[in-house]
Design an enzyme around this catalytic site. Sequence first.
Site, short mmCIF file in Angstrom:
data_model
loop_
_atom_site.label_atom_id
_atom_site.label_comp_id
_atom_site.label_asym_id
_atom_site.label_seq_id
_atom_site.Cartn_x
_atom_site.Cartn_y
_atom_site.Cartn_z
CE LYS A 1 6.60 -3.10 12.79
NZ LYS A 1 5.39 -3.01 12.51
CD GLU B 1 9.99 -4.90 -2.23
OE1 GLU B 1 10.32 -4.51 -1.66
OE2 GLU B 1 8.58 -5.18 -2.64
N GLY C 1 2.50 -1.13 9.48
CA GLY C 1 3.00 -0.33 8.93
C GLY C 1 2.55 1.16 8.51
NE ARG C 2 -2.58 -2.40 6.95
CZ ARG C 2 -2.27 -4.17 7.24
NH1 ARG C 2 -1.39 -3.46 7.03
NH2 ARG C 2 -2.89 -5.05 7.69
CD GLU D 1 -0.56 -4.37 3.07
OE1 GLU D 1 0.12 -4.59 2.62
OE2 GLU D 1 0.14 -3.23 4.16
CG HIS E 1 -13.18 15.26 -18.05
ND1 HIS E 1 -14.02 16.43 -18.52
CD2 HIS E 1 -13.40 16.14 -16.84
CE1 HIS E 1 -14.36 17.37 -18.27
NE2 HIS E 1 -14.00 17.72 -16.91
CE LYS F 1 7.03 -8.63 2.38
NZ LYS F 1 7.42 -8.64 3.39
#
Length: 551
Positions: free
Chosen positions: A212, A218, A274-275, A360, A391, A519
Amino acid sequence: MPTTPQSNPEKLETSWRALQEHANQLKSQHLRDLFSADAERFQRFSLEFGEVLLDYSKNFITDETLKLLRDLAQQADLKGWIERMFSGDRINNTENRAVLHTALRNRSNTPVMVDGENVMPGINRVLAQMDDFCGRVRRGEWKGYTGKTITDIVNIGIGGSDLGPHMVATALRPYWKDGLTAHFVSNVDGTDINETLAKVSPETTLFVIASKTFTTRETMTNAHSARQWFLDNSDGDPLKIRHHFVAVSTNSSAVQAFGIDSHNMFEFWDWVGGRYSLWSAIGLPVALVVGMENFKQLLAGAHEMDRHFAEADFSENMPVILGLLGIWYRNFFNAGNHAILPYDHSLRLLPAYLQQADMESNGKRVTRDGVPVDYDTGPVIWGQPGTNGQHAFFQLIHQGTELVPADFILPIRTHHPISEHHEILSANCIAQTEALMRGKTEDEVRKELLDAGMDEDQITMLAPHKVFPGNKPSNTLMMRQLTPYNLGTLIALYEHKIFVESIIWNINAFDQWGVELGKQLAGVIEKELDSAKPCTSHDSSTNGLVNYLKK
Ligand code: G6Q
């Protein structure tokens, strides 16, 4: 007793207190008894919407519980907040933004206004651009720099620009076009990009740089490494980059500076969080592999859920019911976590996706007005696909001391009908919800051990370990099949569930200031790692770690 999660008032406080008292009464009852007392419990506490069934009967609830929870929602003006979100009010108050992921999938195309402007034409324009582009790639008309067709899509993004498209593309694997493969690179750890680049060829790979802001450290690091790899392994001509790199972003100048043709940039808007962005051009890698028609089906499924959320009475409103149950466990049963357990291998990334969507959004410690809360907000969300989890961690859910409300998700028909696999999977899913609910009493255990021929000493020793207290709540979501449409419905259901909770808690679900500090500090430490001088600017632990690493 916690104070109520809204600054208004008394009525809310009354609802909250009534729920507290009701919870205290209900705690003395076992779910098993609630079922024995009411043969119609499943019919009364389950709901069908489209091809999705929600069974919420295995919860600590009665009609009275739901009534009190709905009262709470009403006092918190949930209806008003839903309207505010859908109509483009700037409900993300700390970023002064509207929240309009619902407009991205507004297939009815009714106008949605932000600051007096209808956003639908812009959304439709980008959808048409995606349609055109995906068509060209999928038909083999879009060529790589040596004239070959594209075989691999590498999406480079992180957080909201990775988790959604990655989860959806994985879930819809049966719909991928033959000969076209999607890869997702998110981690700045060079292993991620290296391992992916080792699988693809520069002649036939299309990179989608999804960011965005187009500044995320990253993503830009991975994007520049991919760009360099392309130049090193092709004829080195930077002009060819435009055949192999496209961008999804709101930042056109940064996209152009990277060398991507502005025609190959897919826009989205600041009112898409974003999410919540997989419905926008952030879904491009999904649309590329499953085709635009299927992508539109995903949008259509979500849109149907949006309408249901906006229109259905709270008593039969799936996201409202799930959200209120979330409040019920978090605030009245002190459940600090919630498990997402898809019984579908294709949904294996759903827990990670919902972890971001929920944590978030609702991992907040102050109200919308900045006042510290003195009640619990968002729980820890975690999970794994079944039956694998059985399991591994199910032991703790069955017999540990932590209350873990869980959602079981099961498609009825599989895309991979091989021998009896799906029957085994389905039987396990349903059996787990039953086992969690009813448990196994000491009498039942003793009888079982006696029948197995054990003597009294052995039985006395073993019985406590083999007792299952039961009384563990769960929801079950079944859908006819994991189709693009049903997946859209499912994701939108959870998005709105999260929103419902945030309204009751009076927090802003759409900002994420909690990701900033790390950050900032990483930027400082990055420079210190580069410097020849020993690091002395932090506490002794941080200095010690930086210096140890430098050595
Ligand atoms: C999500 C967050 C966050 C964001 C990433 C990537 O709601 O905002 O996960 O999506 O930090 O940001 P960019 O898309 O700007 O690279």
